[in-house]
Design a protein around this motif. Sequence first.
Motif, short mmCIF file in Angstrom:
data_model
loop_
_atom_site.label_atom_id
_atom_site.label_comp_id
_atom_site.label_asym_id
_atom_site.label_seq_id
_atom_site.Cartn_x
_atom_site.Cartn_y
_atom_site.Cartn_z
N ASP A 94 0.82 -1.22 0.00
CA ASP A 94 0.00 0.00 0.00
C ASP A 94 0.85 1.27 0.00
N ASP A 95 2.02 1.17 0.62
CA ASP A 95 2.88 2.35 0.70
C ASP A 95 3.91 2.40 -0.43
N SER A 97 5.69 3.31 -3.97
CA SER A 97 5.79 4.59 -4.66
C SER A 97 4.90 4.60 -5.89
#
Length: 329
Positions: A94-95, A97
């Motif tokens: 989800d995090d 780039s």
Amino acid sequence: MKLSRFLLTAVISTLFVSCGAKWTTDYDAAVKAAQKKNRDIFLVFTGDDWTDNSIPFKENILNKKEFLSRYSKDYVFLNIDFSQGEFAKTKVADDASDAEKKAAEKIAAEYRRKEVLGRNYSVKVWPAVYLCSAEGYVLEQVIFDADKDTACTVEEYCEKVEAQRSKSAELKVLVEAVRSAKGVEKAKAIDELVKASNPRFSDLYRDLIFEFPVLDAENETGRLGFYELAGAYYISYDATTKNEDPAKPFLDVIETGHLVPDQVQEAYYMAAYSLINGEKFDSALVTEYLEKAYTTNPAGPNAMKILQNLQQMKRFAELEKIQAESDGE
């Protein structure tokens, strides 16, 4: 030291692509090149990092100079590989780039395209080998024998390919007729090609199916209704993917007036069937279409099946009514 399976896959795949730059992994590019060079397409579906046969088949046969030199003047070589390792790259955290997400979506889009190709070519075994026209139409399938084809010599496999090539001569003539004809004559050529081809690969003719009604708008062939109804199947399928009414294409084609009674019956039945499998289920509407399907041609070959479905739907509607009354108390 023994190479790991993953490393071996990477090594063989690199060799496969780089050997004289003979192979492409881009379907559209292969079709374009085949049409430009007036060649057929040698199409191979593989699963390099999850099937036992794909890499040995490439290493022992397809990547050999003897094989490539023998067929390089006749074919554009195309390999569609379903790699689990590559597909795993479609899933990112989800995090991740924006660049990582963009790269993942690109791979996902490529795999959606591959999945469509797998369905269109009715791939059931791995590897799967097809001799195709420049347009991508299947001329013949070279059935893969896991016990023999990974261990045979190049010459032995070429004999197998040649046996299938000889069977494709009639279909190649029909494909050429489609290429060269215009107007109603092209419509007739399309009809001959479609009738002669294996129904398993009918999705490959989607563009021709939609072109037929344009070429024969006056129904000189008497086959206009068949192709309009065939096109309705594709339009209905597309409608389901867009969350639109999947029954409408079948109702629209009835309105053209080009369908014979059996085809009208089929269209009404498919209108009902498309709703049964859709997200919005309307039992009254399904019943209406089934009734129209049956009364259109009670003596038709599918009438009894439709009648049985209609009776089941009426019983279902009665149960729905009882349940609704019970809920209202």
